[in-house]
Design a protein around this motif. Structure first.
Motif, PDB file in Angstrom:
ATOM      1  N   PRO A 179       0.809  -1.232   0.000  1.00  0.00           N
ATOM      2  CA  PRO A 179       0.000   0.000   0.000  1.00  0.00           C
ATOM      3  C   PRO A 179       0.839   1.278   0.000  1.00  0.00           C
ATOM      4  N   ASN A 180       2.054   1.225   0.548  1.00  0.00           N
ATOM      5  CA  ASN A 180       2.901   2.419   0.567  1.00  0.00           C
ATOM      6  C   ASN A 180       3.687   2.588  -0.732  1.00  0.00           C
ATOM      7  N   GLY A 181       3.450   1.696  -1.718  1.00  0.00           N
ATOM      8  CA  GLY A 181       4.097   1.795  -3.018  1.00  0.00           C
ATOM      9  C   GLY A 181       5.384   0.999  -3.143  1.00  0.00           C
ATOM     10  N   GLU A 182       5.900   0.477  -2.022  1.00  0.00           N
ATOM     11  CA  GLU A 182       7.123  -0.320  -2.085  1.00  0.00           C
ATOM     12  C   GLU A 182       6.828  -1.683  -2.690  1.00  0.00           C
ATOM     13  N   ILE A 183       7.863  -2.294  -3.239  1.00  0.00           N
ATOM     14  CA  ILE A 183       7.725  -3.591  -3.893  1.00  0.00           C
ATOM     15  C   ILE A 183       8.465  -4.640  -3.075  1.00  0.00           C
ATOM     16  N   ARG A 184       7.857  -5.805  -2.951  1.00  0.00           N
ATOM     17  CA  ARG A 184       8.485  -6.941  -2.299  1.00  0.00           C
ATOM     18  C   ARG A 184       8.360  -8.138  -3.224  1.00  0.00           C
ATOM     19  N   ILE A 185       9.299  -9.060  -3.088  1.00  0.00           N
ATOM     20  CA  ILE A 185       9.287 -10.296  -3.857  1.00  0.00           C
ATOM     21  C   ILE A 185       9.306 -11.436  -2.850  1.00  0.00           C
ATOM     22  N   ARG A 186       8.336 -12.325  -2.938  1.00  0.00           N
ATOM     23  CA  ARG A 186       8.343 -13.491  -2.054  1.00  0.00           C
ATOM     24  C   ARG A 186       9.572 -14.334  -2.368  1.00  0.00           C
ATOM     25  N   ARG A 187      10.253 -14.795  -1.342  1.00  0.00           N
ATOM     26  CA  ARG A 187      11.430 -15.652  -1.513  1.00  0.00           C
ATOM     27  C   ARG A 187      11.067 -16.865  -2.367  1.00  0.00           C
ATOM     28  N   ALA A 188       9.909 -17.457  -2.125  1.00  0.00           N
ATOM     29  CA  ALA A 188       9.481 -18.633  -2.888  1.00  0.00           C
ATOM     30  C   ALA A 188       9.329 -18.295  -4.372  1.00  0.00           C
ATOM     31  N   ASP A 189       8.750 -17.136  -4.690  1.00  0.00           N
ATOM     32  CA  ASP A 189       8.593 -16.731  -6.086  1.00  0.00           C
ATOM     33  C   ASP A 189       9.955 -16.488  -6.731  1.00  0.00           C
ATOM     34  N   PHE A 190      10.873 -15.900  -5.971  1.00  0.00           N
ATOM     35  CA  PHE A 190      12.224 -15.658  -6.467  1.00  0.00           C
ATOM     36  C   PHE A 190      12.919 -16.980  -6.786  1.00  0.00           C
ATOM     37  N   GLU A 191      12.838 -17.940  -5.869  1.00  0.00           N
ATOM     38  CA  GLU A 191      13.482 -19.238  -6.095  1.00  0.00           C
ATOM     39  C   GLU A 191      12.857 -19.980  -7.270  1.00  0.00           C
ATOM     40  N   ASP A 192      11.533 -19.916  -7.389  1.00  0.00           N
ATOM     41  CA  ASP A 192      10.848 -20.547  -8.529  1.00  0.00           C
ATOM     42  C   ASP A 192      11.281 -19.892  -9.837  1.00  0.00           C
ATOM     43  N   TRP A 193      11.420 -18.580  -9.836  1.00  0.00           N
ATOM     44  CA  TRP A 193      11.857 -17.829 -11.017  1.00  0.00           C
ATOM     45  C   TRP A 193      13.264 -18.257 -11.430  1.00  0.00           C
ATOM     46  N   LEU A 194      14.151 -18.426 -10.446  1.00  0.00           N
ATOM     47  CA  LEU A 194      15.513 -18.874 -10.752  1.00  0.00           C
ATOM     48  C   LEU A 194      15.503 -20.254 -11.397  1.00  0.00           C
ATOM     49  N   ILE A 195      14.636 -21.135 -10.912  1.00  0.00           N
ATOM     50  CA  ILE A 195      14.542 -22.482 -11.487  1.00  0.00           C
ATOM     51  C   ILE A 195      14.091 -22.413 -12.939  1.00  0.00           C
ATOM     52  N   THR A 196      13.147 -21.531 -13.262  1.00  0.00           N
ATOM     53  CA  THR A 196      12.702 -21.422 -14.642  1.00  0.00           C
ATOM     54  C   THR A 196      13.832 -20.939 -15.543  1.00  0.00           C
ATOM     55  N   LEU A 197      14.716 -20.101 -14.998  1.00  0.00           N
ATOM     56  CA  LEU A 197      15.863 -19.634 -15.781  1.00  0.00           C
ATOM     57  C   LEU A 197      16.853 -20.768 -16.027  1.00  0.00           C
ATOM     58  N   GLU A 198      17.037 -21.622 -15.027  1.00  0.00           N
ATOM     59  CA  GLU A 198      17.929 -22.778 -15.177  1.00  0.00           C
ATOM     60  C   GLU A 198      17.374 -23.725 -16.228  1.00  0.00           C
ATOM     61  N   ASP A 199      16.057 -23.935 -16.189  1.00  0.00           N
ATOM     62  CA  ASP A 199      15.409 -24.865 -17.136  1.00  0.00           C
ATOM     63  C   ASP A 199      15.519 -24.344 -18.568  1.00  0.00           C
ATOM     64  N   ALA A 200      15.524 -23.013 -18.732  1.00  0.00           N
ATOM     65  CA  ALA A 200      15.562 -22.430 -20.062  1.00  0.00           C
ATOM     66  C   ALA A 200      16.972 -22.481 -20.653  1.00  0.00           C
ATOM     67  N   ALA A 201      17.977 -22.636 -19.813  1.00  0.00           N
ATOM     68  CA  ALA A 201      19.374 -22.611 -20.291  1.00  0.00           C
ATOM     69  C   ALA A 201      19.763 -23.893 -20.974  1.00  0.00           C
TER      70      ALA A 201
END
Length: 66
Positions: free
Chosen positions: A44-66
């Protein structure tokens, strides 16, 4: 809640994510504009957060694409 479970449920700031990956803040915003960043939460204050789980899942998708 175990330490591993708590860590998986934690949230990263943009600075945390950039430091962990060794990229500039502008790079993160470029990825976000191109819909290539991990899923983000806008607080609500405009700041952005990234869930650790979403970050780790995102990294896995990058590994799979390589």
């Amino acid at each position: 809640m175990s330490t591993a479970t708590r860590a998986r449920h934690s949230h990263l700031t943009i600075a945390d994510l950039c430091a962990e990956l060794g990229v500039a803040r502008s790079t993160f915003y470029d990825w976000r504009a191109a819909n290539k960043a991990p899923r983000c939460i806008k607080l609500p204050n405009g700041e952005i957060r990234i869930r650790r789980a979403d970050f780790e899942d995102w990294l896995i998708t990058l590994e799979d694409a390589a």
